[in-house]
Each structure stands twice: as C-alpha cells, then as structure tokens.
Scaffold this motif. Structure first.
Motif, short mmCIF file in Angstrom:
data_model
loop_
_atom_site.label_atom_id
_atom_site.label_comp_id
_atom_site.label_asym_id
_atom_site.label_seq_id
_atom_site.Cartn_x
_atom_site.Cartn_y
_atom_site.Cartn_z
N MET A 171 0.82 -1.20 0.00
CA MET A 171 0.00 0.00 0.00
C MET A 171 0.86 1.25 0.00
O MET A 171 1.97 1.27 0.54
CB MET A 171 -0.91 0.02 1.24
CG MET A 171 -1.87 -1.15 1.33
SD MET A 171 -2.86 -1.11 2.85
CE MET A 171 -3.94 0.30 2.52
N ARG A 172 0.34 2.29 -0.60
CA ARG A 172 0.97 3.60 -0.49
C ARG A 172 0.75 4.11 0.93
O ARG A 172 -0.33 3.91 1.50
CB ARG A 172 0.37 4.57 -1.51
CG ARG A 172 0.56 4.12 -2.95
CD ARG A 172 -0.16 5.03 -3.92
NE ARG A 172 0.02 4.58 -5.29
CZ ARG A 172 -0.77 3.69 -5.90
NH1 ARG A 172 -1.83 3.20 -5.25
NH2 ARG A 172 -0.54 3.31 -7.13
N GLU A 175 -2.32 5.93 1.85
CA GLU A 175 -3.57 5.18 1.95
C GLU A 175 -3.82 4.69 3.37
O GLU A 175 -4.93 4.27 3.69
CB GLU A 175 -3.54 4.00 0.98
CG GLU A 175 -3.50 4.43 -0.48
CD GLU A 175 -3.20 3.30 -1.44
OE1 GLU A 175 -3.45 3.49 -2.65
OE2 GLU A 175 -2.71 2.24 -0.99
N HIS A 189 -11.03 8.47 2.93
CA HIS A 189 -10.02 7.68 3.64
C HIS A 189 -10.63 6.40 4.20
O HIS A 189 -11.82 6.37 4.51
CB HIS A 189 -9.39 8.51 4.77
CG HIS A 189 -8.70 9.75 4.29
ND1 HIS A 189 -9.22 11.01 4.47
CD2 HIS A 189 -7.54 9.91 3.61
CE1 HIS A 189 -8.41 11.91 3.95
NE2 HIS A 189 -7.38 11.27 3.41
N LEU A 211 -10.56 0.62 -0.52
CA LEU A 211 -10.18 2.03 -0.51
C LEU A 211 -11.24 2.86 -1.22
O LEU A 211 -11.52 2.62 -2.41
CB LEU A 211 -8.84 2.23 -1.20
CG LEU A 211 -7.63 1.49 -0.61
CD1 LEU A 211 -6.41 1.73 -1.48
CD2 LEU A 211 -7.37 1.95 0.81
N THR A 213 -11.03 5.90 -2.17
CA THR A 213 -10.32 6.63 -3.22
C THR A 213 -8.89 6.12 -3.25
O THR A 213 -8.37 5.63 -2.26
CB THR A 213 -10.30 8.15 -2.97
OG1 THR A 213 -9.65 8.42 -1.71
CG2 THR A 213 -11.69 8.75 -2.97
N ALA A 214 -8.25 6.23 -4.40
CA ALA A 214 -6.86 5.81 -4.54
C ALA A 214 -6.22 6.62 -5.66
O ALA A 214 -6.91 7.17 -6.52
CB ALA A 214 -6.76 4.32 -4.84
N LYS A 215 -4.91 6.68 -5.63
CA LYS A 215 -4.16 7.49 -6.59
C LYS A 215 -4.46 7.10 -8.03
O LYS A 215 -4.57 7.96 -8.91
CB LYS A 215 -2.66 7.35 -6.31
CG LYS A 215 -1.76 8.18 -7.20
CD LYS A 215 -0.31 8.01 -6.81
CE LYS A 215 0.60 8.85 -7.71
NZ LYS A 215 2.03 8.67 -7.35
N GLN A 223 -10.83 0.45 -4.97
CA GLN A 223 -9.75 -0.51 -5.12
C GLN A 223 -9.62 -1.31 -3.83
O GLN A 223 -9.76 -0.76 -2.74
CB GLN A 223 -8.43 0.19 -5.44
CG GLN A 223 -8.39 0.81 -6.83
CD GLN A 223 -7.02 1.33 -7.19
OE1 GLN A 223 -6.11 1.41 -6.37
NE2 GLN A 223 -6.84 1.71 -8.46
N ARG A 294 5.93 -0.18 0.50
CA ARG A 294 5.39 -0.67 -0.78
C ARG A 294 6.50 -1.32 -1.60
O ARG A 294 6.32 -2.40 -2.18
CB ARG A 294 4.75 0.50 -1.53
CG ARG A 294 4.08 0.13 -2.85
CD ARG A 294 3.20 1.31 -3.26
NE ARG A 294 2.83 1.32 -4.67
CZ ARG A 294 1.81 0.65 -5.19
NH1 ARG A 294 1.10 -0.15 -4.42
NH2 ARG A 294 1.51 0.76 -6.46
N ARG A 316 -1.68 -3.20 -7.44
CA ARG A 316 -2.49 -2.24 -8.22
C ARG A 316 -1.64 -1.36 -9.10
O ARG A 316 -1.88 -0.16 -9.24
CB ARG A 316 -3.36 -1.40 -7.28
CG ARG A 316 -4.36 -2.21 -6.47
CD ARG A 316 -4.92 -1.45 -5.29
NE ARG A 316 -3.90 -1.25 -4.27
CZ ARG A 316 -3.63 -0.08 -3.72
NH1 ARG A 316 -4.31 1.00 -4.06
NH2 ARG A 316 -2.67 0.02 -2.81
#
Length: 346
Positions: A171-172, A175, A189, A211, A213-215, A223, A294, A316
C-alpha cells in the motif's frame, strides 16, 4: 450559464469537486504568488495571467542555477522543483482560472513553448537534484519493528498495523495515514467499515481493505487490498490487535489510536514515520520513507518467486512491478539469475 439558482448551485458544487482531488492546486497557487511577489508582478497581471508571466513562472520554478555561473549570481531566491511538478503547477493555475470564470490561460502552442523550455532546463540540470532511490523495508526490519513496539499501546498498535498492511498489501503510505488530523474524511479515507474478514476457496483467512479513493482509481472506483496470513508478522493479527486495543466505530479511521483523553485520532503520516524511523535507527538501519513499505513488499514477493503479474495485480500497478521497481532488483536478482551455469556443469 442560465441564471437559474439550482443550476448555479450545481455548477458551484461541480467546480469545488473538480478541485478537491488536485493535490498540487494549493502548492501551485502558493508558488505562483511567491514568484509574482519576488518579481513584482502586479495583481492585475496575475488573474488572468498572460503567456509571458506563466512562461517566466515555469522557468523560475524549475530552475536550479549553477552557483558558479556569475551571470546567475545575485539575491534572487529559487525554490526549484521537478519539471513534472511544474507541469502540475501549471495545471493548477489553469484550474484556478476556470474556477474564477476566466478561460484557460494557455493555448496549445503556448504549452508547447513552455514544455520546450522545461525540457531544456531538465537537460541542463540532469543529475543535479537526483534523489537517491527509496530503500525497501525488509522482512528483518519488519520483525524488529514488531519486537520493539508495545502492541498493547494504542499508538504503537496503530503503527504496527500500518507497517504490516503497507508491507504485505503493498500500500501507499498515504492510503494508511493522513497529512493532518483535520484532513481525515470518511468518504475519501479508509475506515473500520471498509474492512472485511473472510475465507478463500481453500478455507484460508484473509482481510479485504476497500479504498474509497486511490491514486490510480477513477472517480467512484473502489480498489481493494487483500491481506493473508504471514506468520509472526501477520497483518491479520495486526488488524485484530488494533481493533481490540483501539475500539472504534464504523466511520472512524481504520488506522487510528486513542489519545490520553480517549479521543479517536487518525494516524498522521509524518508522526508515523518519525516513530518508525526512531525504531529503525535504534537497530542500526538508515532512514526509511513511506514508500519503502510498498517497495519492500513487492521486493519480498518477487524474491520469493511470486509471478510479477500477481504482484502487479495485488499492488495495483498498471505496469509490471519489475519495471516499476527496477531500482530494487539487486535485492532479488540472485533468486532468478544466480548459478544458472551449474546445469551445464560449470
């Protein structure tokens, strides 16, 4: 636009939503106004901004002058950022103009001329501000982190859950944490409600983190991160421990802790990294970064012979993890390349 209240209200809400996910919006505006202040650009020339002003801003923002060049010596302050960041700044300024009711300030030809200048600066300054590659967190580091943290303490329990999930879920760090306590938003979040525990077709336990939202996610796209059992450094156990030590409601942050007053607090990114690096330094390792988890998770899985395609899906990525993390290849190269000559008796 027609002067209809409901239409005007919807347009206002749409404009605000368009800017909500522009991470460089505020930074770009601040940098632009700093440039204008330094070079005494009057307020009337800032909005709308002309091509000469924006072209000059882009060159200044990306410039990292050679201190040995006498023609560039002086008291002019520079705060250089990457060319990629400058382009994000220009996109933010474009959004700012549109939000204020002005047309986009740059034509396609204008953008081409600015990009030409930026490419030149990038060539001139190549290597001058190159950052060292982010070091990966290793399994040994992860184990040392667990042995040092006090897992019955709410803050440390949260740190351990973040570390485990970031590593095994690739994960980032953004996140699992927030930039500041006030920025937590349950619609953006991950919360306790976004976690599901289950069993797969082989009856093995897993956890799914959804998630909101995600990048790399499209607007409205969810995601999912899948976590599985991992022995002594198990993310499932880390999440279970967190839920026991820090009980919270469905809309509270997943990665949260309770302060001395009993308030639920989302984990702030810089605070988490400070605690993690204090532990790593005490064990004799260097500084880690949020992305180190990550990178570390991907490096570990690849080193164990997990298919790059599986790592790509789990992490991802849109491209193969080997391509994304080629800088960590030395950590896994022997697993794939060493002693191949032995089959020929050499």
């Amino acid at each position: 636009m027609l002067p209809i209240p409901i239409i005007e209200r919807l347009a206002s809400l749409a404009s605000q939503a368009s800017l909500a996910d522009t991470a460089s919006y505020g930074a770009g505006l601040r940098k632009f106004h700093l440039f204008c202040d330094i070079f005494s650009v009057p307020e009337t020339d800032r909005l709308p901004a002309s091509f000469p002003v924006l072209h000059s801003f882009a060159i200044w923002a990306a410039a990292d002058p050679d201190i040995n060049d006498p023609t560039l010596a002086g008291d002019t302050p520079f705060e250089p950022v990457s060319v990629t960041t400058v382009r994000k700044y220009l996109a933010a300024l474009r959004a700012w103009h549109i939000a204020q009711g002005w047309p986009a300030p740059l034509t396609s030809a204008d953008s081409d001329r600015i990009n030409w200048s930026l490419r030149g600066l990038e060539q001139m300054q190549q290597g001058r501000r190159t950052k060292p590659p982010r070091p990966p967190i290793t399994l040994t580091m992860l184990a040392a982190l667990k042995r040092t943290l006090v897992l019955s303490d709410p803050f440390d329990a949260c740190i351990w859950a973040i570390a485990c999930c970031s590593f095994w879920g690739m994960m980032r760090f953004g996140e699992t944490s927030v930039k500041s306590r006030s920025q937590f938003d349950p619609s953006r979040h991950i919360t306790r409600a976004h976690v599901t525990f289950g069993r797969d077709l082989d009856n093995r336990p897993y956890a799914r983190l959804d998630l909101p939202t995600a990048k790399t996610a499209k607007p409205g796209e969810i995601q999912s991160i899948f976590l599985t059992q991992q022995g002594e450094v198990c993310p499932l156990e880390a999440l279970s421990n967190l839920s026991q030590v820090v009980p919270a409601g469905p809309q509270d942050p997943l990665f949260s802790w309770r302060d001395n007053q009993g308030n639920i607090r989302p984990m702030v990114r810089d605070t988490a990294m400070h605690r993690i690096n204090a532990v790593l330094h005490a064990w004799g390792w260097g500084t880690a970064f949020g992305h180190s988890f990550r990178i570390g998770g991907a490096t570990f899985f690849l080193g164990q012979g997990v298919s790059p395609e599986i790592v790509r899906i789990a992490g991802r990525w849109k491209s193969l993890a080997y391509e994304v993390y080629i800088r960590a290849f030395e950590q896994v190269s022997s697993q794939h390349l060493a002693n191949r000559s032995q089959r020929y008796g050499l």
